[in-house]
Write a protein that holds these residues in place. Structure first.
Motif, PDB file in Angstrom:
ATOM      1  N   VAL A 125       0.837  -1.205   0.000  1.00 21.95           N
ATOM      2  CA  VAL A 125       0.000   0.000   0.000  1.00 21.95           C
ATOM      3  C   VAL A 125       0.872   1.255   0.000  1.00 21.95           C
ATOM      4  O   VAL A 125       0.635   2.187  -0.782  1.00 21.95           O
ATOM      5  N   VAL A 126       1.896   1.294   0.851  1.00 23.75           N
ATOM      6  CA  VAL A 126       2.769   2.471   0.952  1.00 23.75           C
ATOM      7  C   VAL A 126       3.484   2.714  -0.371  1.00 23.75           C
ATOM      8  O   VAL A 126       3.554   3.855  -0.849  1.00 23.75           O
ATOM      9  N   ARG A 127       3.989   1.666  -0.980  1.00 24.32           N
ATOM     10  CA  ARG A 127       4.679   1.828  -2.268  1.00 24.32           C
ATOM     11  C   ARG A 127       3.722   2.295  -3.358  1.00 24.32           C
ATOM     12  O   ARG A 127       4.065   3.153  -4.165  1.00 24.32           O
ATOM     13  N   ALA A 128       2.516   1.740  -3.368  1.00 23.30           N
ATOM     14  CA  ALA A 128       1.519   2.149  -4.373  1.00 23.30           C
ATOM     15  C   ALA A 128       1.098   3.599  -4.140  1.00 23.30           C
ATOM     16  O   ALA A 128       0.973   4.378  -5.097  1.00 23.30           O
ATOM     17  N   LEU A 129       0.901   3.973  -2.883  1.00 25.95           N
ATOM     18  CA  LEU A 129       0.505   5.350  -2.571  1.00 25.95           C
ATOM     19  C   LEU A 129       1.621   6.331  -2.924  1.00 25.95           C
ATOM     20  O   LEU A 129       1.355   7.437  -3.394  1.00 25.95           O
ATOM     21  N   ALA A 130       2.859   5.933  -2.719  1.00 28.12           N
ATOM     22  CA  ALA A 130       3.993   6.797  -3.065  1.00 28.12           C
ATOM     23  C   ALA A 130       3.992   7.118  -4.554  1.00 28.12           C
ATOM     24  O   ALA A 130       4.355   8.225  -4.963  1.00 28.12           O
ATOM     25  N   GLU A 131       3.552   6.180  -5.379  1.00 30.20           N
ATOM     26  CA  GLU A 131       3.517   6.367  -6.830  1.00 30.20           C
ATOM     27  C   GLU A 131       2.247   7.062  -7.318  1.00 30.20           C
ATOM     28  O   GLU A 131       2.262   7.735  -8.343  1.00 30.20           O
ATOM     29  N   ALA A 132       1.141   6.882  -6.594  1.00 26.11           N
ATOM     30  CA  ALA A 132      -0.153   7.441  -7.010  1.00 26.11           C
ATOM     31  C   ALA A 132      -0.267   8.918  -6.627  1.00 26.11           C
ATOM     32  O   ALA A 132       0.477   9.403  -5.775  1.00 26.11           O
ATOM     33  N   LYS A 133      -1.215   9.621  -7.268  1.00 27.95           N
ATOM     34  CA  LYS A 133      -1.462  11.020  -6.907  1.00 27.95           C
ATOM     35  C   LYS A 133      -2.200  11.123  -5.584  1.00 27.95           C
ATOM     36  O   LYS A 133      -1.948  12.023  -4.796  1.00 27.95           O
ATOM     37  N   GLU A 137      -6.557   6.856  -6.527  1.00 29.19           N
ATOM     38  CA  GLU A 137      -5.881   6.308  -7.701  1.00 29.19           C
ATOM     39  C   GLU A 137      -5.171   4.987  -7.419  1.00 29.19           C
ATOM     40  O   GLU A 137      -4.530   4.439  -8.313  1.00 29.19           O
ATOM     41  N   LEU A 138      -5.288   4.494  -6.193  1.00 26.85           N
ATOM     42  CA  LEU A 138      -4.698   3.196  -5.878  1.00 26.85           C
ATOM     43  C   LEU A 138      -5.473   2.103  -6.601  1.00 26.85           C
ATOM     44  O   LEU A 138      -6.659   2.272  -6.900  1.00 26.85           O
ATOM     45  N   PRO A 139      -4.836   0.968  -6.869  1.00 24.49           N
ATOM     46  CA  PRO A 139      -5.580  -0.156  -7.449  1.00 24.49           C
ATOM     47  C   PRO A 139      -6.769  -0.514  -6.557  1.00 24.49           C
ATOM     48  O   PRO A 139      -6.707  -0.346  -5.340  1.00 24.49           O
ATOM     49  N   ARG A 143      -7.932  -0.169  -2.023  1.00 26.30           N
ATOM     50  CA  ARG A 143      -8.750   0.975  -1.625  1.00 26.30           C
ATOM     51  C   ARG A 143      -9.845   0.624  -0.622  1.00 26.30           C
ATOM     52  O   ARG A 143     -10.844   1.325  -0.532  1.00 26.30           O
ATOM     53  N   GLY A 144      -9.658  -0.417   0.160  1.00 24.89           N
ATOM     54  CA  GLY A 144     -10.674  -0.818   1.125  1.00 24.89           C
ATOM     55  C   GLY A 144     -10.802   0.173   2.272  1.00 24.89           C
ATOM     56  O   GLY A 144      -9.909   0.990   2.525  1.00 24.89           O
ATOM     57  N   ASP A 145     -11.926   0.089   2.983  1.00 24.52           N
ATOM     58  CA  ASP A 145     -12.182   0.987   4.110  1.00 24.52           C
ATOM     59  C   ASP A 145     -11.163   0.805   5.229  1.00 24.52           C
ATOM     60  O   ASP A 145     -10.740   1.773   5.850  1.00 24.52           O
ATOM     61  N   LYS A 146     -10.756  -0.445   5.475  1.00 29.06           N
ATOM     62  CA  LYS A 146      -9.769  -0.693   6.548  1.00 29.06           C
ATOM     63  C   LYS A 146      -8.422  -0.067   6.190  1.00 29.06           C
ATOM     64  O   LYS A 146      -7.756   0.507   7.043  1.00 29.06           O
ATOM     65  N   ILE A 147      -8.028  -0.187   4.951  1.00 27.88           N
ATOM     66  CA  ILE A 147      -6.761   0.414   4.509  1.00 27.88           C
ATOM     67  C   ILE A 147      -6.852   1.929   4.619  1.00 27.88           C
ATOM     68  O   ILE A 147      -5.932   2.578   5.107  1.00 27.88           O
ATOM     69  N   ARG A 148      -7.972   2.498   4.195  1.00 26.98           N
ATOM     70  CA  ARG A 148      -8.174   3.942   4.288  1.00 26.98           C
ATOM     71  C   ARG A 148      -8.076   4.410   5.743  1.00 26.98           C
ATOM     72  O   ARG A 148      -7.423   5.414   6.045  1.00 26.98           O
ATOM     73  N   GLU A 149      -8.696   3.656   6.662  1.00 27.32           N
ATOM     74  CA  GLU A 149      -8.638   3.997   8.085  1.00 27.32           C
ATOM     75  C   GLU A 149      -7.204   3.975   8.603  1.00 27.32           C
ATOM     76  O   GLU A 149      -6.803   4.848   9.366  1.00 27.32           O
ATOM     77  N   GLU A 150      -6.442   2.958   8.196  1.00 25.65           N
ATOM     78  CA  GLU A 150      -5.040   2.859   8.628  1.00 25.65           C
ATOM     79  C   GLU A 150      -4.216   4.034   8.096  1.00 25.65           C
ATOM     80  O   GLU A 150      -3.410   4.618   8.809  1.00 25.65           O
ATOM     81  N   LEU A 151      -4.425   4.372   6.846  1.00 29.00           N
ATOM     82  CA  LEU A 151      -3.681   5.483   6.248  1.00 29.00           C
ATOM     83  C   LEU A 151      -4.043   6.804   6.923  1.00 29.00           C
ATOM     84  O   LEU A 151      -3.173   7.658   7.134  1.00 29.00           O
ATOM     85  N   LEU A 152      -5.293   6.977   7.281  1.00 33.49           N
ATOM     86  CA  LEU A 152      -5.720   8.179   8.024  1.00 33.49           C
ATOM     87  C   LEU A 152      -5.118   8.182   9.423  1.00 33.49           C
ATOM     88  O   LEU A 152      -4.623   9.210   9.890  1.00 33.49           O
ATOM     89  N   THR A 158      -5.082  12.600   3.849  1.00 30.24           N
ATOM     90  CA  THR A 158      -6.065  13.501   4.450  1.00 30.24           C
ATOM     91  C   THR A 158      -7.439  12.835   4.336  1.00 30.24           C
ATOM     92  O   THR A 158      -7.596  11.875   3.583  1.00 30.24           O
ATOM     93  N   PRO A 159      -8.440  13.341   5.042  1.00 30.17           N
ATOM     94  CA  PRO A 159      -9.782  12.735   4.931  1.00 30.17           C
ATOM     95  C   PRO A 159     -10.324  12.668   3.495  1.00 30.17           C
ATOM     96  O   PRO A 159     -11.096  11.775   3.167  1.00 30.17           O
ATOM     97  N   ASN A 160      -9.898  13.590   2.626  1.00 29.29           N
ATOM     98  CA  ASN A 160     -10.381  13.528   1.235  1.00 29.29           C
ATOM     99  C   ASN A 160      -9.484  12.667   0.338  1.00 29.29           C
ATOM    100  O   ASN A 160      -9.698  12.603  -0.868  1.00 29.29           O
ATOM    101  N   GLY A 161      -8.471  12.015   0.918  1.00 28.67           N
ATOM    102  CA  GLY A 161      -7.671  11.054   0.170  1.00 28.67           C
ATOM    103  C   GLY A 161      -6.351  11.555  -0.393  1.00 28.67           C
ATOM    104  O   GLY A 161      -5.616  10.796  -1.006  1.00 28.67           O
ATOM    105  N   ARG A 162      -6.033  12.833  -0.183  1.00 24.31           N
ATOM    106  CA  ARG A 162      -4.743  13.350  -0.679  1.00 24.31           C
ATOM    107  C   ARG A 162      -3.593  12.900   0.222  1.00 24.31           C
ATOM    108  O   ARG A 162      -3.756  12.763   1.422  1.00 24.31           O
ATOM    109  N   LYS A 163      -2.424  12.714  -0.388  1.00 20.33           N
ATOM    110  CA  LYS A 163      -1.241  12.370   0.396  1.00 20.33           C
ATOM    111  C   LYS A 163      -0.847  13.576   1.241  1.00 20.33           C
ATOM    112  O   LYS A 163      -0.881  14.710   0.773  1.00 20.33           O
ATOM    113  N   THR A 164      -0.454  13.318   2.486  1.00 17.31           N
ATOM    114  CA  THR A 164      -0.027  14.406   3.357  1.00 17.31           C
ATOM    115  C   THR A 164       1.431  14.766   3.070  1.00 17.31           C
ATOM    116  O   THR A 164       2.192  13.952   2.528  1.00 17.31           O
TER     117      THR A 164
END
Length: 176
Positions: A125-133, A137-139, A143-152, A158-164
């Motif tokens: 996930v971290v490697r994919a997010l590093a490459e994505a905008k 845009e992740l595969p 993009r599951g809810d649990k992954i989103r919660e962990e990333l937050l 950010t809550p709207n999905g942008r990389k911090t």
């Protein structure tokens, strides 16, 4: 390093200290900067100052970071400073010898184990997010809810999905 081989411990810990991404950021920042102070690390990463101060305190207690003594600091020692020499108006920190050895030992295998121990599939996930905008845009399988919660939770998005800014600096400093 004292205390034996730290790689035998859980990847996300160092001699009993549970290493959070903010701890990893402080270590990587100090490796890059030489010496710096909490307010500048907070300003650069856009994290709350109290979070950075707590991380520095934890890392000092673990013996990975120490206070930098003296009243003035040269740019050759503080690589992020613009002036040739500045008088210290803050409490500067630097990596201890043990901290320097620990940060040098961080390689791709260690990072994979570390991020996978934070949450399932973390390294992927971290490697994919590093490459994505952004998160959206992740595969689809990442993009599951649990992954989103962990990333937050870890302040990677950010809550709207942008990389911090914190996440961008972390992956840059760690060469992910």
């Amino acid at each position: 390093m004292s205390g034996g081989d730290t790689r035998k411990e859980r990847p996300a810990s160092f001699q009993g200290l549970e290493l959070l991404p903010v701890h990893l950021y402080v270590l990587a920042h100090l490796r890059k900067a030489g010496v710096d102070y909490a307010k500048m690390m907070a300003k650069m990463s856009e994290l709350p100052l109290s979070l950075i101060e707590d991380a520095i305190k934890d890392l000092m207690e673990a013996g990975l970071v120490e206070r930098d003594s003296g009243s003035a600091i040269k740019r050759s020692k503080a690589r992020f400073k613009k002036a040739f020499e500045v008088h210290k108006h803050h409490t500067y920190s630097r990596l201890s010898r043990e901290g320097e050895l620990f940060v040098r030992s961080i390689d791709e295998k260690w990072l994979k184990n570390y991020f996978d121990s934070l949450f399932p599939g973390g390294w992927k996930v971290v490697r994919a997010l590093a490459e994505a905008k952004n998160f959206n845009e992740l595969p689809k399988d990442l993009r599951g809810d649990k992954i989103r919660e962990e990333l937050l939770l870890h302040r990677f998005i950010t809550p709207n999905g942008r990389k911090t800014t914190f996440f961008k600096l972390l992956v840059e400093f760690l060469s992910v």
